[in-house]
Scaffold this active site. Structure first.
Site, PDB file in Angstrom:
ATOM      1  N   TYR A   1      -2.013  -1.324  10.384  1.00  0.00           N
ATOM      2  CA  TYR A   1      -1.983  -1.405   8.917  1.00  0.00           C
ATOM      3  C   TYR A   1      -0.660  -0.846   8.385  1.00  0.00           C
ATOM      4  O   TYR A   1       0.003  -1.461   7.544  1.00  0.00           O
ATOM      5  CB  TYR A   1      -3.179  -0.626   8.370  1.00  0.00           C
TER       6      TYR A   1
ATOM      7  N   SER B   1       0.875  -1.175   0.000  1.00  0.00           N
ATOM      8  CA  SER B   1       0.000   0.000   0.000  1.00  0.00           C
ATOM      9  C   SER B   1       0.907   1.218   0.000  1.00  0.00           C
ATOM     10  O   SER B   1       2.096   1.116   0.348  1.00  0.00           O
ATOM     11  CB  SER B   1      -0.847   0.008   1.284  1.00  0.00           C
TER      12      SER B   1
HETATM   13  P1  NAD Z   1     -11.467  -6.129   0.103  1.00  0.00           P
HETATM   14  O1  NAD Z   1     -12.055  -6.030   1.462  1.00  0.00           O
HETATM   15  O2  NAD Z   1     -12.296  -5.786  -1.090  1.00  0.00           O
HETATM   16  O3  NAD Z   1     -10.881  -7.597  -0.143  1.00  0.00           O
HETATM   17  C1  NAD Z   1     -10.123  -8.253   0.823  1.00  0.00           C
HETATM   18  C2  NAD Z   1     -10.054  -9.708   0.464  1.00  0.00           C
HETATM   19  O4  NAD Z   1      -9.307 -10.385   1.488  1.00  0.00           O
HETATM   20  C3  NAD Z   1     -11.431 -10.376   0.412  1.00  0.00           C
HETATM   21  O5  NAD Z   1     -11.439 -11.361  -0.592  1.00  0.00           O
HETATM   22  C4  NAD Z   1     -11.537 -11.032   1.792  1.00  0.00           C
HETATM   23  O6  NAD Z   1     -12.420 -12.132   1.837  1.00  0.00           O
HETATM   24  C5  NAD Z   1     -10.106 -11.456   1.993  1.00  0.00           C
HETATM   25  N1  NAD Z   1      -9.768 -11.718   3.381  1.00  0.00           N
HETATM   26  C6  NAD Z   1      -9.891 -10.903   4.459  1.00  0.00           C
HETATM   27  N2  NAD Z   1      -9.495 -11.541   5.562  1.00  0.00           N
HETATM   28  C7  NAD Z   1      -9.117 -12.792   5.178  1.00  0.00           C
HETATM   29  C8  NAD Z   1      -8.606 -13.920   5.858  1.00  0.00           C
HETATM   30  N3  NAD Z   1      -8.402 -13.919   7.177  1.00  0.00           N
HETATM   31  N4  NAD Z   1      -8.332 -15.029   5.147  1.00  0.00           N
HETATM   32  C9  NAD Z   1      -8.557 -15.068   3.809  1.00  0.00           C
HETATM   33  N5  NAD Z   1      -9.008 -14.020   3.097  1.00  0.00           N
HETATM   34  C10 NAD Z   1      -9.283 -12.903   3.783  1.00  0.00           C
HETATM   35  O7  NAD Z   1     -10.153  -5.236   0.166  1.00  0.00           O
HETATM   36  P2  NAD Z   1      -9.199  -4.631  -0.964  1.00  0.00           P
HETATM   37  O8  NAD Z   1      -9.300  -3.175  -0.872  1.00  0.00           O
HETATM   38  O9  NAD Z   1      -9.395  -5.315  -2.260  1.00  0.00           O
HETATM   39  O10 NAD Z   1      -7.790  -5.019  -0.342  1.00  0.00           O
HETATM   40  C11 NAD Z   1      -6.939  -5.990  -0.900  1.00  0.00           C
HETATM   41  C12 NAD Z   1      -5.497  -5.669  -0.518  1.00  0.00           C
HETATM   42  O11 NAD Z   1      -5.149  -4.417  -1.080  1.00  0.00           O
HETATM   43  C13 NAD Z   1      -5.274  -5.552   0.997  1.00  0.00           C
HETATM   44  O12 NAD Z   1      -4.017  -6.118   1.326  1.00  0.00           O
HETATM   45  C14 NAD Z   1      -5.249  -4.056   1.206  1.00  0.00           C
HETATM   46  O13 NAD Z   1      -4.507  -3.689   2.325  1.00  0.00           O
HETATM   47  C15 NAD Z   1      -4.588  -3.594  -0.080  1.00  0.00           C
HETATM   48  N6  NAD Z   1      -4.812  -2.192  -0.394  1.00  0.00           N
HETATM   49  C16 NAD Z   1      -6.073  -1.709  -0.585  1.00  0.00           C
HETATM   50  C17 NAD Z   1      -6.231  -0.363  -0.886  1.00  0.00           C
HETATM   51  C18 NAD Z   1      -7.582   0.254  -1.131  1.00  0.00           C
HETATM   52  O14 NAD Z   1      -7.651   1.479  -1.226  1.00  0.00           O
HETATM   53  N7  NAD Z   1      -8.645  -0.524  -1.254  1.00  0.00           N
HETATM   54  C19 NAD Z   1      -5.119   0.465  -0.977  1.00  0.00           C
HETATM   55  C20 NAD Z   1      -3.874  -0.064  -0.762  1.00  0.00           C
HETATM   56  C21 NAD Z   1      -3.724  -1.395  -0.475  1.00  0.00           C
END
Ligand code: NAD
Length: 256
Positions: A151, A138
């Site tokens: 985080y 991130s």
């Molecule tokens: P999201 O909530 O849409 O998806 C998260 C996914 O992780 C889902 O499929 C969920 O079921 C799964 N998950 C959560 N806990 C779990 C567990 N214990 N075991 C197995 N699966 C699990 O979130 P997202 O925004 O798509 O985030 C995905 C990644 O991207 C994360 O690592 C997040 O930190 C990173 N990220 C997101 C953003 C943003 O702005 N959305 C920005 C930077 C980084």
């Protein structure tokens, strides 16, 4: 093209992980999906791209379940060529109010899971002398924000893990890199939009505008499709010597 390769994408039932799975499948890679919630819809979306799709519901906070997931991928698909460590959660609170159980969960799911999955797949990648490990960090792997201690610690940690993994495999065909998105409008961020809308008594659209204006100079969300295209590049032969980078796609957030 990634035909005959298998990609394991953790947390691929939603958001960025689903975008990664679809982008890699569009290049011909078979996909092992993982995550919570509805899985049938996301599996159908990826399978519609004409590749073989498997699923394992490992809880990424549990090392034993991560081991079982990698064994499933190896026995069902013959090995993991591409590992996308993507599963992640968020919790927002000041340090003195941060529930210790939430701290442990964020570190386990956002950081330790990548260590466990990586240690399980590296021997097979080394044996085949080709592999790609892509860690979804991130912009919070590069800079901090208040009320996101666990985080930010986990994401800085995964950027460090990425560098070590890249160095340990630098003379092989196995690369490891991190992608550092800014705001992406997934369920993880929608929760923060909802919290802002409720706290300020503003509309959903206004809350989104305020969220972007606070941090992201482009005033635009990065999309899972854009992030997927970067992952496809990191899997290409043009990226054979891209090793240990933390590549932000953040609308200028970290440039400030
Ligand atoms: P999201 O909530 O849409 O998806 C998260 C996914 O992780 C889902 O499929 C969920 O079921 C799964 N998950 C959560 N806990 C779990 C567990 N214990 N075991 C197995 N699966 C699990 O979130 P997202 O925004 O798509 O985030 C995905 C990644 O991207 C994360 O690592 C997040 O930190 C990173 N990220 C997101 C953003 C943003 O702005 N959305 C920005 C930077 C980084």
């Amino acid at each position: 093209m990634l035909t005959n390769k298998t990609a394991l994408v953790t947390g691929s039932t939603s958001g960025i992980g689903l975008g990664m799975a679809k982008a890699l499948a569009a290049q011909g890679a078979n996909i092992v999906m993982n995550g919570f919630g509805d899985k049938d819809g996301p599996i159908a979306e990826v399978a519609a791209l004409g590749v073989k799709v498997g699923f394992h519901g490992a809880d990424m906070s549990k090392p034993g379940e991560i081991e079982a997931m990698v064994r499933y991928a190896e026995t069902t698909f013959g090995g993991v060529d591409i590992l996308v460590n993507n599963a992640g959660i968020q919790h927002v609170a000041r340090i003195e109010n941060f529930p210790t159980e939430r701290w442990d969960a964020v570190i386990a799911i956002n950081l330790s899971s990548a260590f466990h999955a990586s240690r399980m797949v590296i021997p097979g990648m080394r044996a085949r002398n080709w592999g790609r490990i892509i860690n979804i960090a991130s912009v919070h792997g590069l800079v901090g924000s208040a009320e996101k201690s666990a985080y930010v610690a986990a994401k800085h940690g995964i950027v460090g893990l990425t560098k070590v993994c890249a160095l340990e495999n630098a003379t092989s065909g196995v690369t490891c890199n991190a992608i550092c998105p800014g705001w992406v409008l997934t369920p993880l961020v929608q929760k923060q939009v909802d919290a802002k809308a409720a706290a300020l008594g503003v509309s959903n659209d206004e809350a989104k505008r305020l969220l972007l204006a606070e941090k992201e100079p482009s005033l635009q969300f990065t999309t899972p499709e854009e992030l997927g295209a970067l992952a496809v590049f990191l899997c290409s032969s043009a990226a054979d010597n891209v090793r240990g980078v933390a590549w932000n796609m953040d609308g200028g957030w970290a440039a400030q």
